[in-house]
Design a protein around this motif. Structure first.
Motif, PDB file in Angstrom:
ATOM      1  N   SER A 346      33.764  67.407 -32.325  1.00 34.60           N
ATOM      2  CA  SER A 346      32.502  67.744 -32.976  1.00 34.60           C
ATOM      3  C   SER A 346      32.178  66.764 -34.102  1.00 34.60           C
ATOM      4  CB  SER A 346      32.572  69.174 -33.516  1.00 34.60           C
ATOM      5  OG  SER A 346      31.416  69.499 -34.265  1.00 34.60           O
ATOM      6  N   GLN A 347      33.159  66.473 -34.942  1.00 32.96           N
ATOM      7  CA  GLN A 347      32.931  65.561 -36.063  1.00 32.96           C
ATOM      8  C   GLN A 347      32.642  64.142 -35.575  1.00 32.96           C
ATOM      9  OE1 GLN A 347      32.740  66.371 -39.325  1.00 32.96           O
ATOM     10  NE2 GLN A 347      32.992  68.529 -38.740  1.00 32.96           N
ATOM     11  N   GLY A 351      29.203  61.754 -35.983  1.00 35.20           N
ATOM     12  CA  GLY A 351      29.384  60.514 -36.723  1.00 35.20           C
ATOM     13  C   GLY A 351      30.119  60.693 -38.033  1.00 35.20           C
ATOM     14  N   LEU A 352      30.733  61.837 -38.202  1.00 34.35           N
ATOM     15  CA  LEU A 352      31.453  62.103 -39.449  1.00 34.35           C
ATOM     16  C   LEU A 352      32.933  61.787 -39.349  1.00 34.35           C
ATOM     17  CD1 LEU A 352      29.785  65.532 -40.345  1.00 34.35           C
ATOM     18  CD2 LEU A 352      29.208  63.243 -41.202  1.00 34.35           C
ATOM     19  N   LEU A 353      33.409  61.337 -38.161  1.00 37.11           N
ATOM     20  CA  LEU A 353      34.826  61.032 -37.977  1.00 37.11           C
ATOM     21  C   LEU A 353      34.960  59.808 -37.100  1.00 37.11           C
ATOM     22  CD1 LEU A 353      37.668  62.175 -38.628  1.00 37.11           C
ATOM     23  CD2 LEU A 353      37.615  63.324 -36.417  1.00 37.11           C
ATOM     24  N   LYS A 361      43.644  63.206 -34.601  1.00 34.04           N
ATOM     25  CA  LYS A 361      43.469  64.650 -34.749  1.00 34.04           C
ATOM     26  C   LYS A 361      43.773  65.377 -33.437  1.00 34.04           C
ATOM     27  CE  LYS A 361      40.810  66.303 -38.591  1.00 34.04           C
ATOM     28  NZ  LYS A 361      39.977  67.458 -38.945  1.00 34.04           N
ATOM     29  N   LYS A 362      43.352  64.792 -32.338  1.00 35.29           N
ATOM     30  CA  LYS A 362      43.620  65.404 -31.037  1.00 35.29           C
ATOM     31  C   LYS A 362      45.122  65.438 -30.736  1.00 35.29           C
ATOM     32  CE  LYS A 362      39.163  64.162 -29.013  1.00 35.29           C
ATOM     33  NZ  LYS A 362      38.477  63.336 -27.993  1.00 35.29           N
ATOM     34  N   ILE A 363      45.810  64.361 -31.102  1.00 32.95           N
ATOM     35  CA  ILE A 363      47.276  64.341 -30.907  1.00 32.95           C
ATOM     36  C   ILE A 363      47.937  65.438 -31.733  1.00 32.95           C
ATOM     37  CG2 ILE A 363      49.363  62.981 -31.313  1.00 32.95           C
ATOM     38  CD1 ILE A 363      47.702  60.481 -30.675  1.00 32.95           C
ATOM     39  N   LEU A 364      47.480  65.567 -32.974  1.00 35.09           N
ATOM     40  CA  LEU A 364      48.024  66.625 -33.833  1.00 35.09           C
ATOM     41  C   LEU A 364      47.716  68.010 -33.260  1.00 35.09           C
ATOM     42  CD1 LEU A 364      47.239  65.306 -37.447  1.00 35.09           C
ATOM     43  CD2 LEU A 364      49.441  65.346 -36.263  1.00 35.09           C
ATOM     44  N   TRP A 406      45.403  64.953 -44.427  1.00 35.51           N
ATOM     45  CA  TRP A 406      45.456  63.526 -44.777  1.00 35.51           C
ATOM     46  C   TRP A 406      44.398  62.738 -43.990  1.00 35.51           C
ATOM     47  CZ3 TRP A 406      48.606  59.244 -42.377  1.00 35.51           C
ATOM     48  CH2 TRP A 406      48.611  58.110 -43.190  1.00 35.51           C
ATOM     49  N   ILE A 407      44.233  63.103 -42.693  1.00 35.59           N
ATOM     50  CA  ILE A 407      43.192  62.437 -41.890  1.00 35.59           C
ATOM     51  C   ILE A 407      41.805  62.702 -42.475  1.00 35.59           C
ATOM     52  CG2 ILE A 407      42.013  62.535 -39.650  1.00 35.59           C
ATOM     53  CD1 ILE A 407      44.765  62.858 -38.349  1.00 35.59           C
ATOM     54  N   ASP A 408      41.551  63.942 -42.855  1.00 35.46           N
ATOM     55  CA  ASP A 408      40.256  64.257 -43.481  1.00 35.46           C
ATOM     56  C   ASP A 408      40.070  63.469 -44.770  1.00 35.46           C
ATOM     57  OD1 ASP A 408      39.639  66.025 -41.457  1.00 35.46           O
ATOM     58  OD2 ASP A 408      40.391  67.789 -42.522  1.00 35.46           O
ATOM     59  N   HIS A 409      41.161  63.318 -45.509  1.00 36.46           N
ATOM     60  CA  HIS A 409      41.082  62.556 -46.761  1.00 36.46           C
ATOM     61  C   HIS A 409      40.771  61.082 -46.480  1.00 36.46           C
ATOM     62  CE1 HIS A 409      42.005  61.222 -50.814  1.00 36.46           C
ATOM     63  NE2 HIS A 409      42.866  60.331 -50.307  1.00 36.46           N
ATOM     64  N   ILE A 410      41.423  60.498 -45.464  1.00 40.07           N
ATOM     65  CA  ILE A 410      41.168  59.095 -45.108  1.00 40.07           C
ATOM     66  C   ILE A 410      39.704  58.910 -44.699  1.00 40.07           C
ATOM     67  CG2 ILE A 410      41.684  57.289 -43.423  1.00 40.07           C
ATOM     68  CD1 ILE A 410      44.575  58.278 -43.418  1.00 40.07           C
ATOM     69  N   GLN A 411      39.199  59.854 -43.873  1.00 39.87           N
ATOM     70  CA  GLN A 411      37.800  59.751 -43.437  1.00 39.87           C
ATOM     71  C   GLN A 411      36.849  59.833 -44.623  1.00 39.87           C
ATOM     72  OE1 GLN A 411      36.637  59.244 -40.120  1.00 39.87           O
ATOM     73  NE2 GLN A 411      34.884  58.702 -41.406  1.00 39.87           N
ATOM     74  N   ALA A 412      37.164  60.701 -45.562  1.00 37.14           N
ATOM     75  CA  ALA A 412      36.323  60.826 -46.751  1.00 37.14           C
ATOM     76  C   ALA A 412      36.345  59.532 -47.568  1.00 37.14           C
ATOM     77  CB  ALA A 412      36.801  62.010 -47.600  1.00 37.14           C
TER      78      ALA A 412
END
Length: 448
Positions: A346-347, A351-353, A361-364, A406-412
């Motif tokens: 979805s993200q 275009g937000l990811l 994220k899918k692997i996780l 951490w992934i969300d933080h990197i994207q931000a």
């Protein structure tokens, strides 16, 4: 088929003919009779009830080094774990229902009178001492007690002991006790004297003769039925009942305590069985029997078992609670893994990811789903696997959640860096920079 049948019949015929010529000794060896057949001497010794004779010298080596406790165990008998279990660790039930008070007290009579006789003879400076035939390995002999001469160990008198007057009456009519005097407790002999007129004439005559007429037994002139041996008087039947309580309860408690300790531990640990010696007991059966019997007989209630049962109920509650929490946690892990898949897709579409972070994220998500499935397996698995798997599952679940954050933080951070880059560009360069960024973005999506 006919040929096979013919071969079998010929083989059997040869075997029978050949076997008829085998010597008897060889046949015994082949059939194993030498292993299972006792010798004639062994058979004779097993069948005899008269192993001792007056004037015989006795080998007392089997009695050397025996303590009082060891003598009691050999004469009265050992308390076995299965007997303690069947009586639910209650001495009164064991003595009166499982083993039998009179049977046990009869054995106590033998050992107790031996002690009294030897003490009295030592005090008087007598020339005799007593020994039980059970200690000498002849538990079924017609003689219970041997009166031996000191220094020579020669049998001077044979004594058969009976705890009740009924048994004593049967004994004076039994031919196997013909060379023994019959020793009974003092109150039992007095009862016979007081109730002689209650017996039939032919039986009364034999009883009177046995009580009042002296006969030759070895070198002594004694009455056949008596309550004393060479002046040492037997005590009452009640005394020997009480002595049984005193002497035997300690042995019973020792065995019971060992079993109770193992059973209590098994109950606390929710084990299914306990093993004592060669016997295996189902813990659930023991608990069921204990619960039923304690309703009708409160005396059997055991504090140690009761404490273990309370601990087991709490342990079952904790186990069920842990299982519920484990199932809930496993379902949450699986649901969270599925959500990570949905969130990544979805993200990315919005275009937000970025594509690389979306794949991570899918692997996780796959790992998180695996953690949930493993959690379900661990919940319904035996304790050893569960105890090892649970910490691993928790650690991996925490690590996955941390990596997702951490992934969300990197994207931000990436989005913020791009925003700062756009802000630093001049107004005339911004359309070109945005155009190049969108082209790169579309090329990446097309490549996927």
């Amino acid at each position: 088929m006919k040929r096979i049948r013919t071969i079998i019949l010929i083989s059997l015929f040869i075997l029978v003919v050949f076997g008829s010529f085998i010597p008897e000794a060889s046949a015994k060896f082949i059939l194993g009779k030498a292993l299972c057949n006792p010798s004639p001497e062994a058979i004779r010794e097993a069948k005899t009830y008269d192993a001792f004779t007056i004037g015989q010298k006795i080998d007392l080596s089997p009695t050397e080094g025996l303590t009082k406790a060891m003598r009691v165990e050999k004469t009265i008998g050992k308390v076995h774990s299965e007997a303690a279990v069947s009586s639910l660790f209650n001495f009164d039930i064991y003595l009166n229902e499982v083993r039998g008070m009179n049977q046990t007290a009869g054995k106590t009579f033998e050992e107790s009178f031996r002690r009294s006789f030897n003490k009295t003879m030592t005090r008087r400076g007598g020339n005799y001492f007593a020994e039980n035939t059970a200690i000498l390995g002849k538990t079924h002999d017609s003689t219970d007690l041997l009166i031996l001469e000191k220094k020579t160990n020669i049998v001077k008198l044979k004594v058969q002991q009976k705890l009740s007057y009924e048994e004593a009456i049967d004994a004076i009519f039994d031919v196997k006790y013909q060379d023994c005097i019959i020793l009974i407790p003092s109150d039992q002999l007095q009862y016979l004297k007081d109730h002689l007129d209650e017996f039939r004439p032919e039986k009364r005559k034999k009883i009177v003769e046995s009580i009042f007429v002296k006969k030759k037994f070895g070198s002594f002139n004694l009455c056949k039925l008596t309550d004393n041996v060479l002046g040492v008087r037997a005590k009452s039947k009640v005394y020997y009942h009480e002595a049984t309580q005193r002497m035997y309860k300690r042995f019973f408690n020792k065995t019971s305590d060992e079993v109770i300790t193992d059973l209590s531990r098994a109950i606390r640990n929710l084990d299914e069985i306990i093993t004592k010696g060669n016997k295996v007991y189902k813990v659930s059966d023991l608990i069921k029997e204990y619960s039923i019997r304690k309703i009708t007989n409160p005396k059997i209630i055991n504090p140690q078992i009761e404490s273990a049962l309370r601990a087991a109920r709490f342990a079952k509650f904790v186990k069920v609670g842990n299982r519920v929490v484990g199932v809930a946690g496993a379902i949450w892990d699986i649901g969270y893994g599925v959500y990570m898949f949905y969130d990544a897709e979805s993200q990315f579409e919005k275009g937000l990811l970025d594509v690389d972070l979306s794949n991570y994220k899918k692997i996780l998500g796959v790992v998180q789903i695996g953690v949930g499935v493993l959690g379900l397996v661990a919940v319904f698995s035996p304790d050893p696997f569960s105890k090892v798997a649970t910490p691993v599952i928790i650690a991996v679940g925490v690590l996955v959640a941390a990596l997702d954050m951490w992934i969300d933080h990197i994207q931000a951070q990436r989005i913020a860096a791009r925003q700062r880059l756009i802000e630093r560009l001049d107004a005339q360069d911004r359309p070109r920079a945005i155009r190049e960024f969108l082209i790169k973005k579309m090329n990446t999506q097309c490549a996927l």
